[in-house]
Design a protein around this motif. Structure first.
Motif: not given
Length: 413
Positions: A219-235, A237-247
């Motif tokens: 959710t919007a409250a989920t922090p990015d993990p070490v070594g990863g990124k949750i891509v978020r929109d301007a608001a 909110q997660p866009t659905g794209v997860l990078k590296d360790d966020a996968q």
């Protein structure tokens, strides 16, 4: 015993010989110039005696990498997998005994086995069990049409609402028109309630629909993990794209294939690599799961290559170098007896990659070494884990950092 088909080698004598240094690989017709004659070797081959070879290639174009000498057309491989001799067909007749397999290469190229220095063979086996987008560039409409077909092929209505659809080899920059940014709403438009995850062909990006995000609790409250990124929109909110360790936040919820399915799939990948002349691989990301798979493959006689596993250490583990080293050594002790494994490497995944479009690394910090700032010893700077290193996937280097790498190289001699 004589074989006239060069393509049988990967399944017969060649793979039996490929377990030791110098095993030869038949790669099919080639244009490489003939190599010079090697040592004629010693010993005789009367009958099936000690001097006879397990395998002799003749009628080949043998590439030895040594230019300027007489052509080499034959190779004799010993019973321990090591090359006994190279030379002409006539010169190597001495190595042919009653039980020697003789292969007429029919003018094809024979060369030493290929060593792949960075590969993920077990990952390839795992991915082969799922449908693939094959890196295609598509419009949103074309992508939805393809995914609708995959939904039908993977259970259709019978898989609703909880059957995962995981699709491999998604192109993270492949949405048309160019510049279209992936968002979970595009996948949500499909006529299904099933969770969907598209796994990037680069291994660093994943695109999920809303249902998959909900199952993973992202959710919007989920922090990015070490070594990863949750891509978020301007608001935010997660866009659905997860990078590296966020996968991993999502992939841990995807049902895994059975061990039998996975071993069979990985065996096919390794067999294909062997048939292409690959005799050694550095598996660039290995943990307990992968080592257990290699153990199963080896026990089943389906590990034709030598594998150098790079044991993964994540950023958190490196905060305690002694514990990290103990962990790596513990895995080596546990799996050191597996035939085909050769330990001696770890992979420290510090802060992601600089590859587009993932770009999860702090390129300046990751590429910049402390070597230029102090002249202390290597072990003082890096601690007990340091034995030398390589930066994988390196594409861009600030010229100011080149002197650090150059100094380190000189310091090591």
């Amino acid at each position: 015993m004589t074989s006239s088909s060069p393509f049988s080698l990967s399944r017969r004598g060649l793979l039996a010989a490929a377990g030791a240094a110098g095993a030869a690989g038949l790669l099919g017709a080639g244009s490489a110039a003939a190599a010079p004659a090697g040592s004629p070797g010693t010993g005789t081959a009367a009958g099936g005696g000690r001097g006879s070879a397990a395998l002799v290639f003749r009628g080949a174009r043998v590439f030895t990498g040594l230019p300027g000498r007489a052509p080499v057309t034959a190779v004799a491989v010993g019973r321990d997998g090591k090359i006994l001799a190279t030379g002409s067909d006539a010169a190597l007749r001495r190595y042919v005994g009653r039980d020697t397999e003789v292969v007429d290469a029919r003018g094809n190229t024979v060369m030493s086995g290929v060593h792949d220095g960075h590969v993920h063979p077990l990952g390839a086996g795992d991915r082969s069990l799922r449908p693939s987008l094959e890196g295609a560039e598509t419009t949103q409409a074309e992508l939805r049409e393809i995914l609708a077909g995959f939904l039908a092929d993977t259970g259709g209505a019978g898989a609703e609402p909880d059957g995962w659809l995981v699709v491999e080899d998604w192109n993270p920059v492949g949405l048309l028109p160019t510049g279209t940014v992936p968002h979970h709403t595009m996948l949500d438009a499909l006529p299904t309630r099933r969770p969907i995850a598209l796994v990037g062909g680069d291994g660093h990006n994943l695109w999920a629909n809303r249902r998959a995000l909900e199952i993973a609790g992202i959710t919007a409250a989920t922090p990015d993990p070490v070594g990863g990124k949750i891509v978020r929109d301007a608001a935010g909110q997660p866009t659905g794209v997860l990078k590296d360790d966020a996968q991993d936040l999502l992939q841990r919820h995807v049902p895994e294939p059975s061990r039998t399915e996975l071993v069979a799939a990985c065996a096919k990948v390794l067999e294909l690599a062997a048939a292409s002349g690959v005799t050694t691989m550095m598996d660039a990301l290995v943990g307990r799961h992968e080592l257990e798979l290699y153990r199963d493959l080896s026990a089943a006689g389906k590990l034709p290559q030598r594998i150098v596993p790079a044991i993964r250490l994540d950023a958190e583990q490196t905060r305690d170098p002694a514990a990290a080293l103990a962990y790596a050594r513990g895995l080596r002790r546990e799996f050191d007896g597996v035939r085909g494994l050769r330990f001696g490497m770890v992979k420290v995944f510090l802060d992601g990659v600089i590859e587009y479009p993932a770009q999860t690394a702090d390129a300046g910090r990751a590429a910049r070494s402390p070597a230029g700032r102090t002249r202390t010893s290597e072990t003082e700077r890096y601690g007990p884990l340091w034995t030398g290193n390589a930066i994988a996937h390196l594409q861009i280097v600030d010229p100011a950092d080149l002197r650090h790498a150059a100094w380190r190289r000189r310091a090591r001699g």
